[in-house]
Design a protein around this motif. Structure first.
Motif, mmCIF file in Angstrom:
data_model
loop_
_atom_site.group_PDB
_atom_site.id
_atom_site.type_symbol
_atom_site.label_atom_id
_atom_site.label_comp_id
_atom_site.label_asym_id
_atom_site.label_seq_id
_atom_site.Cartn_x
_atom_site.Cartn_y
_atom_site.Cartn_z
ATOM 1 N N GLN A 17 0.847 -1.187 0.000
ATOM 2 C CA GLN A 17 0.000 0.000 0.000
ATOM 3 C C GLN A 17 0.884 1.239 0.000
ATOM 4 O O GLN A 17 1.617 1.463 -0.950
ATOM 5 N N ASP A 18 0.838 2.055 1.056
ATOM 6 C CA ASP A 18 1.655 3.270 1.092
ATOM 7 C C ASP A 18 2.824 3.163 2.076
ATOM 8 O O ASP A 18 3.371 4.164 2.510
ATOM 9 N N VAL A 19 3.195 1.927 2.405
ATOM 10 C CA VAL A 19 4.315 1.691 3.315
ATOM 11 C C VAL A 19 5.608 1.566 2.515
ATOM 12 O O VAL A 19 5.721 0.702 1.645
ATOM 13 N N ASP A 20 6.538 2.452 2.812
ATOM 14 C CA ASP A 20 7.838 2.434 2.152
ATOM 15 C C ASP A 20 8.836 1.680 3.021
ATOM 16 O O ASP A 20 8.988 1.989 4.208
ATOM 17 N N LEU A 69 7.210 8.827 16.289
ATOM 18 C CA LEU A 69 6.084 7.957 16.645
ATOM 19 C C LEU A 69 6.484 6.941 17.714
ATOM 20 O O LEU A 69 5.683 6.615 18.595
ATOM 21 N N VAL A 70 7.725 6.450 17.646
ATOM 22 C CA VAL A 70 8.212 5.539 18.691
ATOM 23 C C VAL A 70 8.134 6.235 20.041
ATOM 24 O O VAL A 70 7.706 5.648 21.039
ATOM 25 N N THR A 87 -0.443 7.209 7.286
ATOM 26 C CA THR A 87 -1.046 6.766 8.540
ATOM 27 C C THR A 87 0.031 6.679 9.621
ATOM 28 O O THR A 87 1.198 6.980 9.371
ATOM 29 N N ILE A 88 -0.358 6.192 10.789
ATOM 30 C CA ILE A 88 0.606 6.040 11.885
ATOM 31 C C ILE A 88 1.252 4.656 11.889
ATOM 32 O O ILE A 88 1.951 4.306 12.832
ATOM 33 N N TRP A 104 5.308 -4.507 13.696
ATOM 34 C CA TRP A 104 4.384 -3.566 13.047
ATOM 35 C C TRP A 104 3.673 -2.824 14.166
ATOM 36 O O TRP A 104 3.070 -3.435 15.047
ATOM 37 N N ILE A 105 3.746 -1.505 14.122
ATOM 38 C CA ILE A 105 3.146 -0.681 15.171
ATOM 39 C C ILE A 105 2.218 0.352 14.530
ATOM 40 O O ILE A 105 2.560 0.981 13.534
ATOM 41 N N ALA A 106 1.049 0.504 15.128
ATOM 42 C CA ALA A 106 0.102 1.565 14.780
ATOM 43 C C ALA A 106 -0.546 2.009 16.090
ATOM 44 O O ALA A 106 -1.636 1.578 16.436
ATOM 45 N N GLY A 107 0.186 2.789 16.861
ATOM 46 C CA GLY A 107 -0.267 3.184 18.182
ATOM 47 C C GLY A 107 0.102 2.157 19.240
ATOM 48 O O GLY A 107 0.401 2.486 20.370
ATOM 49 N N ALA A 108 0.058 0.893 18.868
ATOM 50 C CA ALA A 108 0.462 -0.242 19.704
ATOM 51 C C ALA A 108 0.901 -1.337 18.737
ATOM 52 O O ALA A 108 0.749 -1.210 17.513
#
Length: 177
Positions: free
Chosen positions: A71-74, A93-94, A121-122, A140-144
């Protein structure tokens, strides 16, 4: 040394399926960058102050990152690892992760190296900095913590699966029209 040719070909095929099903042009479909040279990899190690995971290094010697891996993950290459806005954003973000999430995941924010991030996104991916040549997990982290992969190779193969799943979802959505 890992032979990446088969996995990279499978990723290209999965990305081609996404491109074919993405009639609305939601996702970028890009090729991996040319290989990183040894001196550039040495500069990354010098700048970071620690060795990189051997599977990740092996990948970077085949492709110096892969824009829009999923998707939009580089997936970061040496350019990002040497300092980029994407790396700075992932590092910030970390720092925003709740202590309870870090504790639940057993993560030390000082021992995490961002290796991939979404541009919208986050979502971001980190590797634990490990010593002594043990495979580093990718998280893989997105807030947690969303998901954990035992190694960089496992992560890459799972991203192939994620692209194939996305391609199937797009195909199903488009056939319902």
């Amino acid at each position: 040394m890992i032979d990446w040719s088969g996995d990279m070909q499978r990723m290209r095929e999965a990305k081609a399926r996404v491109r074919q099903g993405d009639v609305e042009g939601l996702w970028r479909c890009e090729e991996p960058r040319p290989p990183a040279d040894v001196e550039r990899l040495r500069e990354v190690v010098r700048r970071l102050g620690h060795e990189l995971d051997s599977a990740y290094v092996s990948f970077l010697r085949e492709a110096d990152g892969w824009p829009a891996l999923m998707q939009d993950v580089d997936l970061f290459g040496t350019g990002e690892l040497l300092g980029s806005p994407a790396l700075a954003t992932a590092r910030s973000l970390v720092k925003t992760l709740e202590p309870e999430h870090l504790a639940n995941s057993g993560l030390d924010p000082e021992a995490l190296l961002p290796i991939a991030a979404s541009s919208t996104t986050i979502d971001f991916f980190v590797m634990s900095v490990v010593r002594g040549g043990a495979p580093a997990p990718v998280i893989w982290i997105a807030g947690a913590e969303v998901e954990r992969y035992a190694s960089f190779t496992d992560f890459f193969r799972r991203m192939i699966d994620e692209n194939l799943s996305e391609a199937e979802s797009l195909r199903t959505e488009n056939s319902d029209c």
